[in-house]
Design an enzyme around this catalytic site. Structure first.
Site, PDB file in Angstrom:
ATOM      1  N   LYS A 111       0.976  -1.197   0.051  1.00  0.00           N
ATOM      2  CA  LYS A 111       0.034   0.173   0.035  1.00  0.00           C
ATOM      3  C   LYS A 111       0.948   1.235  -0.143  1.00  0.00           C
ATOM      4  O   LYS A 111       0.399   2.316  -0.616  1.00  0.00           O
ATOM      5  CB  LYS A 111      -0.940  -0.065   1.207  1.00  0.00           C
ATOM      6  CG  LYS A 111      -1.976  -1.067   1.028  1.00  0.00           C
ATOM      7  CD  LYS A 111      -2.944  -0.931   1.932  1.00  0.00           C
ATOM      8  CE  LYS A 111      -4.301  -1.899   2.088  1.00  0.00           C
ATOM      9  NZ  LYS A 111      -5.128  -1.890   3.435  1.00  0.00           N
ATOM     10  N   LYS A 197      -5.182 -11.908  -6.341  1.00  0.00           N
ATOM     11  CA  LYS A 197      -6.388 -11.868  -5.559  1.00  0.00           C
ATOM     12  C   LYS A 197      -7.559 -10.878  -5.805  1.00  0.00           C
ATOM     13  O   LYS A 197      -7.252  -9.841  -6.132  1.00  0.00           O
ATOM     14  CB  LYS A 197      -6.232 -11.693  -3.993  1.00  0.00           C
ATOM     15  CG  LYS A 197      -7.211 -11.985  -2.868  1.00  0.00           C
ATOM     16  CD  LYS A 197      -6.579 -11.294  -1.564  1.00  0.00           C
ATOM     17  CE  LYS A 197      -7.462 -11.286  -0.554  1.00  0.00           C
ATOM     18  NZ  LYS A 197      -7.500 -10.517   0.550  1.00  0.00           N
ATOM     19  N   LYS A 200     -12.116  -5.729  -3.600  1.00  0.00           N
ATOM     20  CA  LYS A 200     -13.064  -4.720  -3.750  1.00  0.00           C
ATOM     21  C   LYS A 200     -12.450  -3.338  -4.048  1.00  0.00           C
ATOM     22  O   LYS A 200     -13.108  -2.509  -4.508  1.00  0.00           O
ATOM     23  CB  LYS A 200     -13.947  -4.642  -2.420  1.00  0.00           C
ATOM     24  CG  LYS A 200     -13.203  -4.183  -1.201  1.00  0.00           C
ATOM     25  CD  LYS A 200     -13.858  -4.334  -0.034  1.00  0.00           C
ATOM     26  CE  LYS A 200     -12.994  -3.969   1.063  1.00  0.00           C
ATOM     27  NZ  LYS A 200     -13.660  -4.157   2.348  1.00  0.00           N
TER      28      LYS A 200
END
Length: 334
Positions: A111, A197, A200
């Site tokens: 991130k 993966k 969302k």
């Protein structure tokens, strides 16, 4: 009876990957454990959020918890920020965790690289201690998660062992938790990039199926899911990741084993397989979506969350006080 804890961020609508990897387990596990299921809204603000949208997502996720079958008579369902012990315990965890441990967290690395230009908040580095606090406050024995969270559970276990060794003089202060990962479906992959993966937050909406996607959208997304040119339905995650991922999803929603599905669709094409896969997913998701809509329109949801927060506070505050006593905070032990 042992205790189970799990939490999901309200940073978007959960995908069917979240449902298979974690939420589906919640319902079965509440029958055999003291269950705590949390909406971890404090984790969500490690990244910028629209405050009004975040509040909508918090209530929507709470409604989904109930819609999938969680029973407030069997499970304590609550919002993290409504139990202040989480933030307080996280500070004690941070002060007993090294910087090196946090910098090694894979999610922090990923991130921080993605958000380098916009700047990285300190919370992105220190949110794993908050996750540790979430777990230890309820003296948790078992944490049901997808396999991408194993590293955070290892951090939790390391902290518990270190804290108990350093501060307890007899009985351990904190319970050492175990991780529970589903045998199949612990990692559901993207429909468009099946080596990655399902997420969302993916910019390509075709890559994931939201738990609140309409049936027509679900069918359309499965129709466009990436497979391969062979047309043969078989389970081979290395060489055929696309159809293998769809088989895992089909198995999770139909209750049939992957082997039986492969046998059932021998000689049949991807088109028929995808259409019937969509039907199986819709059959599970549609009643959940209807119940979710009903809960958001009623006062029932707020009453359940108020009761859940009150119950969670009683348990969390007891553990927090033990931690404060152990490290010497306050004027005297209580």
């Amino acid at each position: 009876m042992q205790t189970i804890f799990s939490g999901i961020q309200p940073s978007g609508i959960p995908t069917i990957g979240n449902y298979i990897g974690a939420m589906k387990q919640f319902v079965a596990l509440q029958e055999d454990y003291n269950s705590y299921y949390c909406i971890v809204d404090e984790h969500a603000i490690t990244m910028p959020q629209d405050r009004l949208k975040l509040r909508e997502q918090i209530k929507s996720l709470a409604a989904l918890y109930l819609a999938i079958g969680l029973d407030p008579e069997k499970s304590i369902i609550f919002i993290q920020s409504e139990v202040s012990a989480h933030a307080e315990a996280a500070w004690i965890v941070q002060c007993n965790t090294s910087l090196g441990e946090l910098e090694r967290m894979t999610q922090f690395k990923d991130k921080s690289l993605k958000n380098k230009r916009a700047g990285v908040s300190a919370g992105l580095l220190t949110y794993p201690p908050l996750m540790v606090a979430d777990i230890i406050l309820y003296q948790t024995d078992l944490v049901p998660v997808g396999d991408d969270q194993k590293q955070h559970l290892e951090l939790t276990r390391d902290f518990v062992e270190r804290f108990n060794n350093k501060y307890s003089s007899g009985q351990p202060i904190l319970t050492l938790p175990e991780v529970k990962i589903p045998e199949e479906g612990g990692r559901i992959m993207s429909l468009q990039e099946p080596t990655k993966k399902m997420s969302k937050s993916d910019k390509n909406a075709k890559s994931f199926i939201s738990m609140l996607d309409e049936p027509s959208i679900i069918r359309k997304k499965f129709k466009s899911a990436v497979t391969d040119s062979s047309g043969i339905i078989e389970y081979d995650p290395i060489n055929k990741p696309g159809i293998s991922n769809l088989l895992v999803i089909f198995s999770a929603f139909s209750g049939q084993s992957i082997d039986s599905l492969v046998t059932m669709y021998t000689g049949k094409g991807y088109g028929e397989f995808k259409d019937e896969l969509a039907t199986a997913v819709i059959a599970v998701m549609e009643p959940i979506q209807q119940r979710h809509a009903e809960l958001l329109k009623s006062d029932e949801l707020d009453l359940i969350l108020d009761q859940g927060a009150e119950s969670a506070r009683k348990v969390a505050n007891k553990t927090l006080q033990k931690m404060k006593n152990a490290v010497g905070l306050g004027r005297k032990s209580r």
